[in-house]
Design an enzyme around this catalytic site. Sequence first.
Site, PDB file in Angstrom:
ATOM      1  N   ASP A  57       0.852  -1.199   0.000  1.00 19.37           N
ATOM      2  CA  ASP A  57       0.000   0.000   0.000  1.00 19.37           C
ATOM      3  C   ASP A  57       0.886   1.247   0.000  1.00 19.37           C
ATOM      4  OD1 ASP A  57      -1.643   2.143   0.639  1.00 19.37           O
ATOM      5  OD2 ASP A  57      -2.840   1.009   2.086  1.00 19.37           O
ATOM      6  N   TYR A 149     -11.990  13.115  -4.457  1.00 21.17           N
ATOM      7  CA  TYR A 149     -11.075  12.787  -5.558  1.00 21.17           C
ATOM      8  C   TYR A 149     -10.473  14.046  -6.178  1.00 21.17           C
ATOM      9  CZ  TYR A 149      -9.447  10.664  -9.932  1.00 21.17           C
ATOM     10  OH  TYR A 149      -8.677  10.253 -10.992  1.00 21.17           O
ATOM     11  N   LYS A 153      -6.537  15.496  -6.043  1.00 16.72           N
ATOM     12  CA  LYS A 153      -5.732  15.681  -7.257  1.00 16.72           C
ATOM     13  C   LYS A 153      -5.261  17.128  -7.398  1.00 16.72           C
ATOM     14  CE  LYS A 153      -5.883  11.432  -8.916  1.00 16.72           C
ATOM     15  NZ  LYS A 153      -4.654  10.621  -9.031  1.00 16.72           N
TER      16      LYS A 153
HETATM   17  N1  LIG Z   1      -8.995   6.334 -15.890  1.00 15.27           N
HETATM   18  C1  LIG Z   1      -9.299   7.605 -15.854  1.00 15.27           C
HETATM   19  O1  LIG Z   1     -10.272   8.031 -16.470  1.00 15.27           O
HETATM   20  C2  LIG Z   1      -8.417   8.586 -15.094  1.00 15.27           C
HETATM   21  C3  LIG Z   1      -8.660   9.948 -15.286  1.00 15.27           C
HETATM   22  C4  LIG Z   1      -7.885  10.868 -14.604  1.00 15.27           C
HETATM   23  C5  LIG Z   1      -6.891  10.410 -13.730  1.00 15.27           C
HETATM   24  N2  LIG Z   1      -6.676   9.082 -13.556  1.00 15.27           N
HETATM   25  C6  LIG Z   1      -5.613   8.684 -12.619  1.00 15.27           C
HETATM   26  O2  LIG Z   1      -4.697   7.819 -13.258  1.00 15.27           O
HETATM   27  C7  LIG Z   1      -4.129   6.916 -12.288  1.00 15.27           C
HETATM   28  C8  LIG Z   1      -4.299   5.483 -12.783  1.00 15.27           C
HETATM   29  O3  LIG Z   1      -5.674   5.228 -12.928  1.00 15.27           O
HETATM   30  P1  LIG Z   1      -6.281   3.995 -13.736  1.00 15.27           P
HETATM   31  O4  LIG Z   1      -7.463   4.514 -14.453  1.00 15.27           O
HETATM   32  O5  LIG Z   1      -5.218   3.266 -14.477  1.00 15.27           O
HETATM   33  O6  LIG Z   1      -6.846   3.163 -12.482  1.00 15.27           O
HETATM   34  P2  LIG Z   1      -6.872   1.633 -12.116  1.00 15.27           P
HETATM   35  O7  LIG Z   1      -7.798   1.528 -10.966  1.00 15.27           O
HETATM   36  O8  LIG Z   1      -7.099   0.788 -13.315  1.00 15.27           O
HETATM   37  O9  LIG Z   1      -5.359   1.396 -11.627  1.00 15.27           O
HETATM   38  C9  LIG Z   1      -4.891   1.930 -10.429  1.00 15.27           C
HETATM   39  C10 LIG Z   1      -3.894   0.960  -9.825  1.00 15.27           C
HETATM   40  O10 LIG Z   1      -3.477   1.504  -8.553  1.00 15.27           O
HETATM   41  C11 LIG Z   1      -3.486   0.468  -7.596  1.00 15.27           C
HETATM   42  N3  LIG Z   1      -3.679   1.023  -6.259  1.00 15.27           N
HETATM   43  C12 LIG Z   1      -4.813   1.575  -5.738  1.00 15.27           C
HETATM   44  N4  LIG Z   1      -4.607   1.923  -4.477  1.00 15.27           N
HETATM   45  C13 LIG Z   1      -3.328   1.628  -4.174  1.00 15.27           C
HETATM   46  C14 LIG Z   1      -2.537   1.750  -3.007  1.00 15.27           C
HETATM   47  N5  LIG Z   1      -3.033   2.243  -1.875  1.00 15.27           N
HETATM   48  N6  LIG Z   1      -1.236   1.343  -3.053  1.00 15.27           N
HETATM   49  C15 LIG Z   1      -0.726   0.803  -4.185  1.00 15.27           C
HETATM   50  N7  LIG Z   1      -1.438   0.645  -5.317  1.00 15.27           N
HETATM   51  C16 LIG Z   1      -2.721   1.045  -5.307  1.00 15.27           C
HETATM   52  C17 LIG Z   1      -4.648  -0.419  -8.016  1.00 15.27           C
HETATM   53  O11 LIG Z   1      -4.550  -1.741  -7.436  1.00 15.27           O
HETATM   54  C18 LIG Z   1      -4.516  -0.414  -9.537  1.00 15.27           C
HETATM   55  O12 LIG Z   1      -3.678  -1.449 -10.007  1.00 15.27           O
HETATM   56  C19 LIG Z   1      -4.867   7.199 -10.969  1.00 15.27           C
HETATM   57  O13 LIG Z   1      -4.078   8.032 -10.149  1.00 15.27           O
HETATM   58  C20 LIG Z   1      -6.122   7.911 -11.423  1.00 15.27           C
HETATM   59  O14 LIG Z   1      -6.637   8.760 -10.427  1.00 15.27           O
HETATM   60  C21 LIG Z   1      -7.415   8.150 -14.228  1.00 15.27           C
END
Ligand SMILES: NC(=O)c1ccc[n+]([C@@H]2O[C@H](COP(=O)([O-])OP(=O)(O)OC[C@H]3O[C@@H](n4cnc5c(N)ncnc54)[C@H](O)[C@@H]3O)[C@@H](O)[C@H]2O)c1
Length: 257
Positions: A57, A149, A153
């Site tokens: 984590d 959220y 950010k």
């Molecule tokens: N997908 C979108 O539309 C989007 C848009 C804007 C920003 N983001 C940001 O991009 C990043 C990646 O998002 P994604 O869409 O690939 O999400 P996702 O949920 O597919 O992947 C996130 C990964 O982070 C891991 N994770 C979560 N909490 C954790 C913790 N406490 N310690 C270690 N690992 C942890 C999860 O297990 C997962 O593998 C995030 O920071 C998200 O906020 C995503």
Amino acid sequence: MKVAWITGAARGIGLATAQRFLAEGWAVALLDIEEALLARSIAAIDLPERTLALPGDVSDPAVVEAAAAAIRARFGRLDALVNNAGVAVFGPILQTTLEQWRRVMEVNLTGPFLTGQAAAPLMAESGGGAIVNITSISGLRASTLRVAYGTSKAGLAHLTKQQAVEFASLGIRVNAVAPGPVDTAMAQAVHTPDIRADYHDAMPLNRYGLERELASAIFWLASAEASYVTGQVLAVDGGFDAAGIGLPTLRGQRRNL
Ligand SMILES: NC(=O)c1ccc[n+]([C@@H]2O[C@H](COP(=O)([O-])OP(=O)(O)OC[C@H]3O[C@@H](n4cnc5c(N)ncnc54)[C@H](O)[C@@H]3O)[C@@H](O)[C@H]2O)c1
């Protein structure tokens, strides 16, 4: 061989970013809380000599400290840190619990604070490096349902500037990438059909982004190609941040209100 540490790397944008760094010849340490998924993803990558699994984590200081020690022991250096691990809880302010607020803050904001503290001394030992924090368009413009959220950010965008200013003397550049919507597991969990339609109405490029399009911008900011760029938030968002009202009218596709 250059070394990158990527958090939240078991799937989605983090995994695509790990694959991009590996394709460019880097070694990659992949940290994720989903231990079994992380093991499966690393097995599928099948480059054991250039990958290191770091289950845990990112908001736990002991995990972060042990991860930095493992990177030092295995590779002896660190050139890039990508703070990508994140959690999304969407809900109205009046229904967001303190527990939800705290969890979003500790993963999305405290995590990158801790990894930055652990990574900077290691990067400095070999002359510096680059940090890329993954924020969100939800941290650039306020919206409904994103009190925890979006606020986390926006905080991360400011942490990016704090780190850029302080770590410059160590030879470390720090920037952020603010993704627009990308069809990952996270988006599938929180983007209802209405939210998806709203996004299309607000995005000049009229589509979701691809994981590899995010990985491209992240890799560029971490690479020497961006050697004079620090303290910036780069929106990779199909034009969302640039747009105001009027796109559906322009397209002749007004939704029924
Ligand atoms: N997908 C979108 O539309 C989007 C848009 C804007 C920003 N983001 C940001 O991009 C990043 C990646 O998002 P994604 O869409 O690939 O999400 P996702 O949920 O597919 O992947 C996130 C990964 O982070 C891991 N994770 C979560 N909490 C954790 C913790 N406490 N310690 C270690 N690992 C942890 C999860 O297990 C997962 O593998 C995030 O920071 C998200 O906020 C995503």
